[in-house]
Design a protein around this motif. Structure first.
Motif, PDB file in Angstrom:
ATOM      1  N   UNK A 101       0.830  -1.210   0.000  1.00 17.35           N
ATOM      2  CA  UNK A 101       0.000   0.000   0.000  1.00 17.35           C
ATOM      3  C   UNK A 101       0.862   1.255   0.000  1.00 17.35           C
ATOM      4  N   UNK A 102       1.995   1.227   0.703  1.00 21.07           N
ATOM      5  CA  UNK A 102       2.913   2.369   0.714  1.00 21.07           C
ATOM      6  C   UNK A 102       3.566   2.561  -0.654  1.00 21.07           C
ATOM      7  N   UNK A 103       3.898   1.446  -1.305  1.00 27.61           N
ATOM      8  CA  UNK A 103       4.507   1.530  -2.638  1.00 27.61           C
ATOM      9  C   UNK A 103       3.525   2.115  -3.643  1.00 27.61           C
ATOM     10  N   UNK A 104       2.269   1.680  -3.555  1.00 34.39           N
ATOM     11  CA  UNK A 104       1.262   2.184  -4.499  1.00 34.39           C
ATOM     12  C   UNK A 104       0.991   3.667  -4.263  1.00 34.39           C
ATOM     13  N   UNK A 105       0.863   4.073  -3.001  1.00 34.84           N
ATOM     14  CA  UNK A 105       0.526   5.470  -2.710  1.00 34.84           C
ATOM     15  C   UNK A 105       1.660   6.418  -3.092  1.00 34.84           C
ATOM     16  N   UNK A 106       2.899   5.933  -2.995  1.00 36.27           N
ATOM     17  CA  UNK A 106       4.048   6.773  -3.349  1.00 36.27           C
ATOM     18  C   UNK A 106       4.516   6.542  -4.782  1.00 36.27           C
ATOM     19  N   UNK A 107       3.951   5.511  -5.435  1.00 34.30           N
ATOM     20  CA  UNK A 107       4.362   5.118  -6.789  1.00 34.30           C
ATOM     21  C   UNK A 107       5.872   4.869  -6.863  1.00 34.30           C
ATOM     22  N   UNK A 108       6.366   4.200  -5.831  1.00 28.91           N
ATOM     23  CA  UNK A 108       7.798   3.898  -5.769  1.00 28.91           C
ATOM     24  C   UNK A 108       8.000   2.540  -5.122  1.00 28.91           C
ATOM     25  N   UNK A 109       8.802   1.689  -5.762  1.00 32.32           N
ATOM     26  CA  UNK A 109       9.139   0.396  -5.160  1.00 32.32           C
ATOM     27  C   UNK A 109       9.995   0.596  -3.919  1.00 32.32           C
ATOM     28  N   UNK A 110      10.901   1.562  -3.967  1.00 31.62           N
ATOM     29  CA  UNK A 110      11.800   1.799  -2.831  1.00 31.62           C
ATOM     30  C   UNK A 110      11.022   2.338  -1.647  1.00 31.62           C
ATOM     31  N   UNK A 111      11.192   1.694  -0.510  1.00 31.38           N
ATOM     32  CA  UNK A 111      10.562   2.146   0.727  1.00 31.38           C
ATOM     33  C   UNK A 111      11.546   1.970   1.882  1.00 31.38           C
ATOM     34  N   UNK A 112      11.508   2.893   2.814  1.00 32.14           N
ATOM     35  CA  UNK A 112      12.261   2.788   4.066  1.00 32.14           C
ATOM     36  C   UNK A 112      11.324   3.282   5.162  1.00 32.14           C
ATOM     37  N   UNK A 113      10.598   2.360   5.764  1.00 30.33           N
ATOM     38  CA  UNK A 113       9.471   2.686   6.636  1.00 30.33           C
ATOM     39  C   UNK A 113       9.860   2.410   8.087  1.00 30.33           C
ATOM     40  N   UNK A 114       9.747   3.414   8.945  1.00 31.24           N
ATOM     41  CA  UNK A 114       9.981   3.264  10.378  1.00 31.24           C
ATOM     42  C   UNK A 114       8.634   3.140  11.083  1.00 31.24           C
ATOM     43  N   UNK A 115       8.541   2.201  11.998  1.00 30.99           N
ATOM     44  CA  UNK A 115       7.264   1.825  12.604  1.00 30.99           C
ATOM     45  C   UNK A 115       7.311   1.964  14.116  1.00 30.99           C
ATOM     46  N   UNK A 116       6.163   2.235  14.697  1.00 28.90           N
ATOM     47  CA  UNK A 116       6.044   2.295  16.146  1.00 28.90           C
ATOM     48  C   UNK A 116       5.829   0.897  16.720  1.00 28.90           C
ATOM     49  N   UNK A 117       6.025   0.781  18.028  1.00 31.28           N
ATOM     50  CA  UNK A 117       6.012  -0.536  18.668  1.00 31.28           C
ATOM     51  C   UNK A 117       4.641  -1.206  18.632  1.00 31.28           C
ATOM     52  N   UNK A 118       3.565  -0.430  18.432  1.00 32.16           N
ATOM     53  CA  UNK A 118       2.229  -1.022  18.423  1.00 32.16           C
ATOM     54  C   UNK A 118       1.752  -1.452  17.040  1.00 32.16           C
ATOM     55  N   UNK A 119       2.532  -1.162  15.996  1.00 39.49           N
ATOM     56  CA  UNK A 119       2.063  -1.438  14.632  1.00 39.49           C
ATOM     57  C   UNK A 119       2.197  -2.918  14.272  1.00 39.49           C
ATOM     58  N   UNK A 120       3.392  -3.490  14.445  1.00 34.22           N
ATOM     59  CA  UNK A 120       3.614  -4.908  14.123  1.00 34.22           C
ATOM     60  C   UNK A 120       4.377  -5.587  15.264  1.00 34.22           C
ATOM     61  N   UNK A 121       3.733  -5.796  16.414  1.00 27.50           N
ATOM     62  CA  UNK A 121       4.380  -6.562  17.485  1.00 27.50           C
ATOM     63  C   UNK A 121       4.501  -8.030  17.074  1.00 27.50           C
ATOM     64  N   UNK A 122       5.553  -8.699  17.540  1.00 23.46           N
ATOM     65  CA  UNK A 122       5.762 -10.109  17.180  1.00 23.46           C
ATOM     66  C   UNK A 122       6.125 -10.902  18.428  1.00 23.46           C
ATOM     67  N   UNK A 123       5.890 -12.194  18.342  1.00 29.21           N
ATOM     68  CA  UNK A 123       6.252 -13.121  19.393  1.00 29.21           C
ATOM     69  C   UNK A 123       7.371 -14.030  18.903  1.00 29.21           C
TER      70      UNK A 123
END
Length: 338
Positions: A101-123
């Motif tokens: 979705x970020x690639x489509x909205x920016x029309x760019x394959x290149x992405x460098x996305x910084x995320x907060x701790x609540x966005x994608x928590x993992x176990x």
């Protein structure tokens, strides 16, 4: 001085993939202008093996690029360390959809996305992606562990029992290098090379004649069970007679220092096509953290500071499992040689 692996394995991390437990590259191997910051895990020229969260945490950053690390995940662990998985083929479905979705909205394959701790928590043990070959290179998993300051640390300290290694390093070649215009080796001002036969232990049969300042550089490689790849060693020491004159151990480095690898390895010999030789002396501009108490110019054989006569030089090379290779030689020191 005790040179043992960093025994700080209080954190029992999970192995990061179900591909293999075999390595194609080790931590701090030579690359032009930088150290290899990871271990590379073999995937047998295939893609699509699962990668796992090695501990509880959250995905703090995700990148997609046609170059470099390709598709990469940066996982912040609960202890503050960071695990980096690079060259992936895809992320888990939820993360894949988010990045798309970020690639489509920016029309760019290149992405460098910084995320907060609540966005994608993992176990621990959660599948977060799949191995691939994105960026550059053959299919494999490039796996890093960084400390809380974003500095690469040796992942083997957490996985000593996961990678099987009963093979000592092998000695390939040694070079003796005149360090200035007054330096003489066997009556000549030339670099001398000796083939060491890929042995685990080697004693030079000849006594060399040294005058002035002489540097020693050596080509050696480690091996491990189940793979034919050549790895860099973990730690090494050099003695002249009973004095420790040089030591090195690869536990960590910072990205701001990584270009100084060209002082750690002999860049001149590499540029001449001689291969990767490790310098057994510390250049005065070398500020890397690997050398313990070795001072600037430590390891240089300076006959002005040695008594005239015969001296014994010994080098030990160890891998992370403490398998050992040894090199021994005699040299004659004198300001004016016969």
């Amino acid at each position: 001085i005790s040179f043992l692996p960093l025994l700080v394995i209080s954190q029992d991390y999970l192995w990061p993939t179900n591909a293999t437990k075999l390595l194609s590259s080790s931590f701090c191997e030579f690359r032009p202008r930088h150290y290899h910051a990871a271990i590379d895990i073999k995937t047998w020229n295939r893609t699509g093996y699962r990668i796992f969260a090695i501990e509880d945490g959250y995905i703090m950053r995700v990148r997609t690029s046609a170059f470099g690390y390709g598709k990469a995940i940066y996982l912040k662990l609960k202890d503050g360390n960071i695990a980096v998985y690079a060259h992936l083929s895809k992320f888990d479905p939820e993360l894949d959809a988010y990045v798309l979705s970020k690639q489509k909205s920016s029309q760019s394959y290149y992405q460098d996305i910084h995320l907060t701790s609540d966005k994608f928590p993992v176990k621990r043990g959660q599948v977060i992606g799949y191995t691939g070959r994105s960026g550059i290179g053959y299919p494999h998993l490039h796996f890093e562990i960084r400390n809380s300051n974003n500095e690469p640390i040796n992942p083997m300290q957490f996985y000593l029992n996961e990678v099987q290694d009963t093979y000592p390093p092998r000695l390939y070649e040694v070079a003796f290098i005149p360090m200035d215009y007054t330096s003489i080796i066997n009556q000549k001002a030339d670099t001398f090379f000796f083939d060491l036969g890929r042995q685990h232990s080697y004693s030079l049969p000849d006594t060399l004649l040294f005058s002035g300042k002489i540097g020693l550089a050596m080509k050696s490689y480690d091996q491990a069970n189940g793979a034919r790849n050549q790895y860099s060693f973990y730690t090494s020491r050099m003695w002249i007679d009973d004095s420790l004159v040089y030591s090195v151990q690869y536990d960590e480095f910072s990205y701001g220092q990584t270009a100084k690898i060209e002082l750690d390895k002999n860049f001149s010999l590499w540029r001449k096509g001689e291969g990767i030789f490790h310098n057994y002396y510390r250049h005065p501009r070398n500020k890397l953290p690997h050398y313990g108490t070795t001072e600037a110019n430590g390891g240089i054989i300076d006959t002005d500071r040695l008594r005239d006569g015969i001296h014994h030089l010994k080098i030990e090379i160890l891998d992370y499992h403490q398998n050992q290779a040894t090199f021994n030689m005699l040299f004659m020191s004198g300001r004016s040689l016969p």
